[in-house]
Design a protein around this motif. Structure first.
Motif, PDB file in Angstrom:
ATOM      1  N   UNK A  86       1.055  -1.279  -0.142  1.00  0.00           N
ATOM      2  CA  UNK A  86       0.070   0.190   0.159  1.00  0.00           C
ATOM      3  C   UNK A  86       0.782   1.246  -0.071  1.00  0.00           C
ATOM      4  N   UNK A  87       0.789   2.156  -0.985  1.00  0.00           N
ATOM      5  CA  UNK A  87       1.632   3.470  -1.635  1.00  0.00           C
ATOM      6  C   UNK A  87       0.969   4.651   0.229  1.00  0.00           C
ATOM      7  N   UNK A  88       2.641   4.394   0.863  1.00  0.00           N
ATOM      8  CA  UNK A  88       1.967   5.096   2.113  1.00  0.00           C
ATOM      9  C   UNK A  88       1.779   6.332   1.663  1.00  0.00           C
ATOM     10  N   UNK A  89       2.483   7.295   0.862  1.00  0.00           N
ATOM     11  CA  UNK A  89       2.517   8.808   0.524  1.00  0.00           C
ATOM     12  C   UNK A  89       0.644   8.862  -0.171  1.00  0.00           C
ATOM     13  N   UNK A  90      -0.008   8.283  -0.415  1.00  0.00           N
ATOM     14  CA  UNK A  90      -1.383   8.336  -1.180  1.00  0.00           C
ATOM     15  C   UNK A  90      -2.102   8.051   0.293  1.00  0.00           C
ATOM     16  N   UNK A  91      -1.509   8.057   1.033  1.00  0.00           N
ATOM     17  CA  UNK A  91      -2.732   7.975   2.504  1.00  0.00           C
ATOM     18  C   UNK A  91      -3.034   9.157   3.307  1.00  0.00           C
ATOM     19  N   UNK A  92      -3.806   9.719   4.197  1.00  0.00           N
ATOM     20  CA  UNK A  92      -3.895  10.688   4.756  1.00  0.00           C
ATOM     21  C   UNK A  92      -2.766  10.787   5.909  1.00  0.00           C
TER      22      UNK A  92
END
Length: 122
Positions: A86-92
């Motif tokens: 899961x792409x961390x940078x795409x998370x809030x």
């Protein structure tokens, strides 16, 4: 006076930019992983499920045979791999914190597997 006007102008621009920015929605993949791992934990440790008030598994005990232990360890490694995909940078920001904390917990579980704690003498 001029300095104050400039600061107020910058503050207003920052507020407008913040208001226009779209908030990052919660990540359904991350939350699905959390739910799946929680469910697996209840299923793999029915005594804990009962303690927490979930009585679906009251008819069984935690499996302590080598096959069940190996299965739980493989599931921990699979959950960690799924989390790291899961792409961390795409998370809030909140989900980033939740992801990081869960990654730390899962990594600790996986790292402990090499000590074969299930072989501890009683």
């Amino acid at each position: 006076m001029q300095r104050r006007s400039a600061l107020l102008g910058l503050l207003a621009m920052a507020m407008i930019a913040t208001a226009q920015a779209q908030p990052v929605p919660p990540a359904p993949d991350l939350h699905r992983l959390f739910a799946d791992d929680w469910e697996r934990g209840l299923r793999d440790n029915p005594e804990s499920a009962t303690y927490l008030g979930d009585h679906r598994f009251d008819d069984r005990w935690t499996e302590l045979n080598l096959a069940a232990i190996a299965s739980r360890q493989a599931a921990d490694r699979a959950a960690l791999a799924r989390l790291l995909a899961i792409d961390r940078s795409a998370l809030n920001a909140a989900d980033q914190l939740h992801r990081d904390t869960f990654a730390w917990l899962l990594q600790a579980r996986v790292d402990r597997q090499r000590f074969r704690e299930h072989l501890q003498p009683v």
